[in-house]
Motif scaffolding. Structure first.
Motif, PDB file in Angstrom:
ATOM      1  N   SER A  41      20.624 -13.565  16.514  1.00 22.39           N
ATOM      2  CA  SER A  41      20.215 -12.166  16.384  1.00 22.39           C
ATOM      3  C   SER A  41      20.236 -11.447  17.724  1.00 22.39           C
ATOM      4  O   SER A  41      20.051 -12.060  18.780  1.00 22.39           O
ATOM      5  N   THR A  42      20.449 -10.144  17.668  1.00 24.52           N
ATOM      6  CA  THR A  42      20.317  -9.316  18.868  1.00 24.52           C
ATOM      7  C   THR A  42      18.859  -9.010  19.180  1.00 24.52           C
ATOM      8  O   THR A  42      18.555  -8.442  20.226  1.00 24.52           O
ATOM      9  N   ASP A  43      17.955  -9.359  18.272  1.00 20.31           N
ATOM     10  CA  ASP A  43      16.529  -9.106  18.495  1.00 20.31           C
ATOM     11  C   ASP A  43      15.995  -9.916  19.661  1.00 20.31           C
ATOM     12  O   ASP A  43      16.422 -11.053  19.888  1.00 20.31           O
ATOM     13  N   PRO A  44      15.017  -9.372  20.373  1.00 23.38           N
ATOM     14  CA  PRO A  44      14.286 -10.205  21.330  1.00 23.38           C
ATOM     15  C   PRO A  44      13.401 -11.197  20.575  1.00 23.38           C
ATOM     16  O   PRO A  44      13.170 -11.053  19.370  1.00 23.38           O
ATOM     17  N   MET A  45      12.890 -12.178  21.264  1.00 25.93           N
ATOM     18  CA  MET A  45      12.064 -13.212  20.628  1.00 25.93           C
ATOM     19  C   MET A  45      10.909 -12.601  19.836  1.00 25.93           C
ATOM     20  O   MET A  45      10.560 -13.082  18.751  1.00 25.93           O
ATOM     21  N   SER A  46      10.337 -11.529  20.374  1.00 27.72           N
ATOM     22  CA  SER A  46       9.154 -10.934  19.743  1.00 27.72           C
ATOM     23  C   SER A  46       9.447 -10.357  18.363  1.00 27.72           C
ATOM     24  O   SER A  46       8.527 -10.157  17.569  1.00 27.72           O
ATOM     25  N   ASP A  47      10.725 -10.076  18.072  1.00 26.31           N
ATOM     26  CA  ASP A  47      11.078  -9.457  16.792  1.00 26.31           C
ATOM     27  C   ASP A  47      11.771 -10.416  15.821  1.00 26.31           C
ATOM     28  O   ASP A  47      12.134 -10.015  14.714  1.00 26.31           O
ATOM     29  N   LEU A  48      11.983 -11.668  16.219  1.00 25.75           N
ATOM     30  CA  LEU A  48      12.715 -12.582  15.351  1.00 25.75           C
ATOM     31  C   LEU A  48      12.020 -12.791  14.008  1.00 25.75           C
ATOM     32  O   LEU A  48      12.667 -12.918  12.975  1.00 25.75           O
ATOM     33  N   GLN A  49      10.674 -12.808  14.048  1.00 27.65           N
ATOM     34  CA  GLN A  49       9.941 -13.073  12.816  1.00 27.65           C
ATOM     35  C   GLN A  49      10.221 -11.998  11.769  1.00 27.65           C
ATOM     36  O   GLN A  49      10.163 -12.257  10.567  1.00 27.65           O
ATOM     37  N   LYS A  50      10.538 -10.786  12.221  1.00 25.49           N
ATOM     38  CA  LYS A  50      10.815  -9.702  11.272  1.00 25.49           C
ATOM     39  C   LYS A  50      12.064 -10.023  10.441  1.00 25.49           C
ATOM     40  O   LYS A  50      12.155  -9.624   9.277  1.00 25.49           O
ATOM     41  N   SER A  51      13.023 -10.708  11.056  1.00 31.56           N
ATOM     42  CA  SER A  51      14.191 -11.137  10.284  1.00 31.56           C
ATOM     43  C   SER A  51      13.804 -12.240   9.310  1.00 31.56           C
ATOM     44  O   SER A  51      14.257 -12.266   8.167  1.00 31.56           O
ATOM     45  N   ALA A  52      12.950 -13.145   9.784  1.00 30.65           N
ATOM     46  CA  ALA A  52      12.531 -14.240   8.910  1.00 30.65           C
ATOM     47  C   ALA A  52      11.754 -13.725   7.715  1.00 30.65           C
ATOM     48  O   ALA A  52      11.814 -14.309   6.620  1.00 30.65           O
ATOM     49  N   ASP A  53      11.051 -12.625   7.893  1.00 30.83           N
ATOM     50  CA  ASP A  53      10.226 -12.087   6.804  1.00 30.83           C
ATOM     51  C   ASP A  53      11.052 -11.639   5.613  1.00 30.83           C
ATOM     52  O   ASP A  53      10.521 -11.492   4.511  1.00 30.83           O
ATOM     53  N   VAL A  54      12.352 -11.411   5.825  1.00 28.63           N
ATOM     54  CA  VAL A  54      13.188 -10.978   4.711  1.00 28.63           C
ATOM     55  C   VAL A  54      13.203 -12.012   3.599  1.00 28.63           C
ATOM     56  O   VAL A  54      13.396 -11.691   2.417  1.00 28.63           O
ATOM     57  N   PHE A  55      12.964 -13.266   3.940  1.00 22.74           N
ATOM     58  CA  PHE A  55      13.005 -14.324   2.939  1.00 22.74           C
ATOM     59  C   PHE A  55      11.711 -14.438   2.141  1.00 22.74           C
ATOM     60  O   PHE A  55      11.618 -15.259   1.239  1.00 22.74           O
ATOM     61  N   ARG A  56      10.710 -13.628   2.465  1.00 24.51           N
ATOM     62  CA  ARG A  56       9.494 -13.632   1.655  1.00 24.51           C
ATOM     63  C   ARG A  56       9.787 -13.146   0.241  1.00 24.51           C
ATOM     64  O   ARG A  56       9.022 -13.410  -0.683  1.00 24.51           O
ATOM     65  N   GLU A  57      10.903 -12.415   0.088  1.00 21.92           N
ATOM     66  CA  GLU A  57      11.251 -11.908  -1.234  1.00 21.92           C
ATOM     67  C   GLU A  57      12.056 -12.918  -2.036  1.00 21.92           C
ATOM     68  O   GLU A  57      12.386 -12.679  -3.179  1.00 21.92           O
TER      69      GLU A  57
END
Length: 777
Positions: free
Chosen positions: A689-705
Motif C-alpha cells: 500500500s501507499t499508506d503510511p503504517m498508521s493508516d494500514l489498518q484502514k485497509s484491513a478494515d475493509v474485510f470486516r464486511e
C-alpha cells in the motif's frame, strides 16, 4: 494517498489544459496504435482537482500512454533534425524520437518527445514530435500541434516551416487528399529552402508513398525510389530504407534487396526494422535470409521486453513476426527451433484483454497453430502424443480447433501403430458429427414448422428448411474431412490400401508429401513420384518437399534423379535438423552415394545481405521472465515481507493506492475470498500500500464486511515513499505518482505475469487460473 507534484510544472500544466478531458489513449505499452477518441470534455487543472487514484492529471488520453520516462537508447537510427534548445540531451531525445517514427515505433517515439518537452517545455519541435507519434489520432495530435504552433515563435524559420506544414494537414479543412497534397508540397518547399536537411526528404518519401491513405495514390514507384536514393546518397544508413521496403514489397520486391540488406542495420535497436527485410527475402523465396531477419527482430524485441520489463503481448508486431519466423524456420528445416519458438509463444503470459487463445492475431493462437503445423508436416508423432497431454495441445471448446487437434493426435496414434487410441479419436469425431447432424435436422424442422405456421407455400417451406440446414454445413465439413483422413489411415494401417487411398484422396487436403509416402506404401510408384514432384514444384526452395522428392525417387529406383535432387538439397540444408523423419529417412541414400550420415553442406551466406551482427548480440532467441526486484517492507502487527521470504514459493503482489482508493478496496475484496484457493495452489498473496503504517489498518478494515469479520486474508505492508512502487515500475515518472500493479512472482523470484495500469486489476479468478498455467511449465 500522498501525491508528489510534478517537477516540470509548466509542461504538465499545459498537458492538463489541453488533454484533461475524455480521450482514448494508445492500445497498450509499446503498441503505438490509437483508436478514434470520443468528444473531449472540459479541461482539468491539477492544481484544483485531483483525478482518480492512478489516473493521469492530464486526462484519459494519458492513462495508457507512456508513463515512465524515456532514456537514450542505442540503435534508433542515424538521423538528425536540428531543434531550438539549449539542452544537448533534448536534441538527442528528439533525434531518437524521429528515428523511432521512421521505425513505426510510435509509442516509444512519444515517450522520447515527451521526455524532451519535460526537460525543455519551450522546445516547439518536441510537441510536433508528439503529434507525429499520434498522426492518426486527432484527439491527441491536435493539442500537441497546437502547442507547437503556440511556441513556434521561439523556433527557427526551418522549424516553423515544419510546424506549419503538419499543422495545416492535421487541423485544416477540406478534403483529406487536398490537405495531403499540400503536405507533400510543403515538405518539398522545406527541402528547396534547406537542401542540406535530409529529414524533409525522408518525410517527403514517406508522404508520397503514403498518399494512398488519403486518397492520393502515387503513380510512379521509381519516382519515390529516386527520393529515397537522394537521402541514401548523403547517408547510406538512414532508416529511410524502411520506406523503400514498403514501397516495393507488393510491387517488385527484388528492387528493395539493397535496402533489405541495410534496414535492420540502420536502426538495430528497433525490432520492426529487422523484420521488414524479411518481407523482401520471403517474396523472392530466400527463406534462409527471411528467417535470419525475423529471428533478429525477435531477439531485439526479447531484449527490449526483458530490459524494460514489458510483457510480449504489449508489442504490436511481435506475434506477427514470430508467427512468420516459425514458418521460415520450417521452410529451411530448423524444425526443433520452430517447435520451441511455437511453444514459447504459448508460454507467454496471457491477459483478459490480450493474448487470448481465442484471439486469432495473438501469440497464443499463432503459437498453437504453428506448433500443430510443424508437428504434422514433419511427422513428429511421439512429440505430438506427448504434448497432447499438456497445456500446449489442450482442448479449447472451440469446435474447429478441437476437431483439428483430434485429427492431428489421431493421425499420430495411427502412424505409431496404436490403432486403439486412433479409433478412439475417430469415435470422438463421429460423435461430434452426429451432434451437428442432429442440430441440423432440428434447425430444419423448426424452420419448416415456422414457415407452415405462417401459411407459406410449399416451395417457400422447403426453401426455409434447406436454408436453415445449410447453415450447419460449415460445421460438418471439417469433421467430415478429418474423418476421411483418419479412416483412410486406419485402413492403410490394416493393409487395406485401395480403400485407404480412396479416403485420403477424398479428404482433399492431405499434404502431398505425406500422400506420396502413402502411394509408396501401397506400391503405386508412379503416383508417388508424381505427387512428390507436385509438392516440390509448389514449394520451391523449401527443404522438406525437396527432401521428400529425393527420397521418393530413391524408393522408386530412380537413383540418378534422386542423386541430383539430393545434391540440390545438400547445398541448401546446412541448418536443417537431420534427425527428424523427413530428413532422417535419407540416410540410406546418403550411404549409397558414399556420404556420411550427416550429409549436410555448410550454406554460404550470400554476399548481398550486408554486414550482419552475431544474432546472439541482439538478444535471446526466446522470451524469458526476468528477476523481480528485492524489497523489504513492514506491515500490520510488525510483520515484515520481502521477496526473500517467499523464495521457493510463488507470490502474487498487489500494489494498491491506499485505503482512500475505492477501486483499490474493491480489488482487495475481489482477491480476499480467493486467497485460500491461491494458497492451495501453493501461491502466497501480499498487498503493498501507499499508506503510511498508521493508516494500514484502514485497509484491513475493509474485510470486516466479509465472511470472516476482522480477518485479513493476506499480509498488507506499507510503502509510503513509493520506493518499491518505483522498483516495479508501478509509477508515473512524468507526474510523480504511483500506479496500480499486480504481479505474479515465481519461486525463483522471476516475474511471470504483470498488470500495471491506471486502474486496478480486478479479475482474480483469471489470475488464479493463469498462475496455475504459467507455473505448471
Amino acid at each position: 494517498m500522498r501525491v508528489f507534484r510534478p517537477a516540470c510544472f509548466l509542461f504538465l500544466t499545459w498537458l492538463a489544459s489541453v488533454c484533461g478531458g475524455r480521450a482514448v489513449g494508445l492500445e497498450g505499452e509499446a503498441a503505438g496504435a490509437a483508436s478514434t477518441p470520443p468528444e473531449v470534455a472540459p479541461s482539468v487543472d491539477p492544481r484544483e482537482k485531483d483525478p482518480a487514484a492512478g489516473h493521469s492529471y492530464h486526462g484519459e488520453a494519458f492513462n495508457t500512454g507512456p508513463r515512465q520516462k524515456a532514456y537514450l537508447m542505442e540503435g534508433t537510427g542515424n538521423v538528425h533534425l536540428e531543434v531550438t534548445t539549449k539542452s544537448p540531451e533534448v536534441q538527442k531525445l528528439f533525434d531518437q524520437g524521429i528515428g523511432q517514427i521512421h521505425g513505426f515505433w510510435y509509442f516509444e517515439a512519444e515517450r522520447s518527445f515527451r521526455q524532451a518537452a519535460a526537460l525543455d517545455p519551450e522546445c516547439a519541435m518536441a510537441y510536433l514530435g508528439m503529434a507525429l507519434a499520434n498522426f492518426d489520432n486527432g484527439g491527441r495530435n491536435k493539442p500537441f500541434i497546437a502547442k507547437a504552433v503556440e511556441l513556434k515563435g521561439k523556433a527557427s524559420r526551418r522549424e516553423q516551416l515544419w510546424i506549419d506544414a503538419f499543422n495545416a494537414y492535421l487541423t485544416g479543412g477540406g478534403e483529406n487528399k487536398n490537405r495531403w497534397r499540400e503536405l507533400i508540397r510543403s515538405l518539398e518547399r522545406i527541402g528547396d529552402e534547406f537542401p542540406d536537411e535530409l529529414e524533409s526528404k525522408a518525410f517527403l518519401a514517406w508522404a508520397v508513398w503514403g498518399g494512398d491513405r488519403a486518397g492520393l495514390p502515387f503513380t510512379s514507384h521509381k519516382a519515390v525510389n529516386a527520393l529515397i536514393e537522394e537521402v541514401l546518397r548523403a547517408n547510406p544508413v538512414h532508416p529511410v530504407h524502411h520506406y523503400r521496403i514498403h514501397l516495393w514489397d507488393y510491387e517488385k520486391a527484388e528492387n528493395a534487396l539493397p535496402s533489405a540488406a541495410l534496414c535492420g542495420q540502420s536502426a538495430p535497436g528497433i525490432a520492426h526494422m529487422w523484420h521488414m527485410s524479411g518481407h523482401i527475402y520471403w517474396r523472392v523465396q530466400r527463406y534462409h535470409d527471411s528467417a535470419w531477419q525475423q529471428e533478429a527482430s525477435a531477439r531485439v524485441d526479447h531484449a527490449f521486453m526483458m530490459r524494460d520489463r514489458v510483457m510480449p503481448y504489449q508489442i504490436h508486431n511481435y506475434a506477427h513476426n514470430n508467427e512468420w519466423l516459425t514458418r521460415s524456420l520450417a521452410h529451411v528445416g530448423r524444425v526443433h527451433d520452430a517447435v520451441e519458438l511455437s511453444k514459447n509463444m504459448m508460454d507467454i503470459p496471457r491477459h483478459p484483454k490480450h493474448n487470448q487463445l481465442s484471439n486469432r492475431g495473438s501469440s497464443a493462437y499463432f503459437g498453437r497453430t504453428r506448433l500443430m503445423d510443424v508437428l504434422h508436416r514433419f511427422e513428429l508423432w511421439d512429440e505430438t502424443i506427448s504434448l497432447a497431454k499438456t497445456t500446449y495441445l489442450e482442448t479449447t471448446n472451440e469446435a474447429d480447433e478441437d476437431v483439428r487437434l483430434l485429427r492431428l493426435v489421431g493421425r499420430a496414434y495411427l502412424a505409431k501403430g496404436d490403432l486403439e487410441n486412433g479409433k478412439a479419436k475417430i469415435a470422438d469425431l463421429e460423435a461430434r458429427l452426429k451432434k451437428i447432424a442432429d442440430e441440423q435436422e432440428a434447425a430444419g424442422a423448426e424452420a419448416e414448422k415456422k414457415a407452415k405456421d405462417e401459411k407459406k407455400p410449399d416451395a417457400d417451406v422447403q426453401k426455409a428448411r434447406d436454408e436453415a440446414k445449410r447453415k450447419h454445413d460449415g460445421k460438418k465439413r471439417p469433421v467430415e474431412t478429418a474423418l476421411r483422413e483418419l479412416r483412410g489411415r486406419l485402413a492403410m494401417a490394416e493393409g487395406k490400401h485401395d480403400e485407404g487411398l480412396a479416403l485420403l484422396e477424398q479428404a482433399g487436403d492431405v499434404l502431398k508429401e505425406h500422400l506420396s509416402l502413402d502411394y509408396l506404401a501401397a506400391g503405386k510408384l508412379d503416383n508417388a513420384e508424381q505427387t512428390a514432384r507436385q509438392a516440390k514444384d509448389g514449394a520451391p526452395h523449401q527443404m522438406q518437399p525437396l527432401a521428400n522428392y529425393a527420397y521418393v525417387l530413391y524408393r522408386c529406383g530412380k537413383i540418378d534423379q534422386a542423386k541430383e535432387s539430393f545434391s540440390q538439397l545438400r547445398t541448401q540444408a546446412g541448418l536443417c535438423d537431420i534427425d527428424v523423419p523427413a530428413f532422417a529417412r535419407l540416410v540410406p541414400l546418403a550411404k549409397e552415394l558414399g556420404l556420411p550420415d550427416d550429409w549436410r553442406l555448410a550454406r554460404e551466406v550470400p554476399k548481398d545481405v550486408g554486414v550482419r551482427p552475431p544474432l546472439d548480440s541482439l538478444g535471446p532467441f526466446r522470451w524469458q521472465p526476468v528477476a523481480a526486484p528485492e524489497f523489504s517492507l513492514s506491515g500490520i502487527d510488525g510483520c515484515t515481507e520481502s521477496l526473500r521470504i517467499h523464495r521457493g514459493k510463488p507470490v502474487v503482489l498487489i500494489f494498491y493506492l491506499g485505503h482512500g482508493c475505492l477501486h483499490c478496496m474493491e480489488q482487495l475484496k475481489k482477491f480476499g475470498p480467493l486467497t485460500e484457493q491461491f494458497r492451495q495452489a501453493g501461491i502466497d498473496v501480499v498487498a503493498v500500500s501507499t499508506d503510511p503504517m498508521s493508516d494500514l489498518q484502514k485497509s484491513a478494515d475493509v474485510f470486516r464486511e466479509g465472511e470472516n469479520p476482522g480477518v485479513v486474508p493476506f499480509p498488507i505492508v506499507a510503502d509510503p515513499e513509493f520506493a518499491v512502487f518505483k522498483q516495479y515500475r508501478a509509477f508515473d515518472d512524468f507526474e510523480g505518482t504511483p500506479l496500480h500493479g499486480t504481479f505474479l512472482i515465481d519461486g525463483d523470484g522471476l516475474i511471470r505475469w504483470q498488470d500495471i495500469s491506471f486502474e486496478p486489476f480486478m479479475d482474480a479468478p483469471f489470475l488464479l487460473g493463469e498462475s496455475k498455467r504459467l507455473l505448471a511449465k
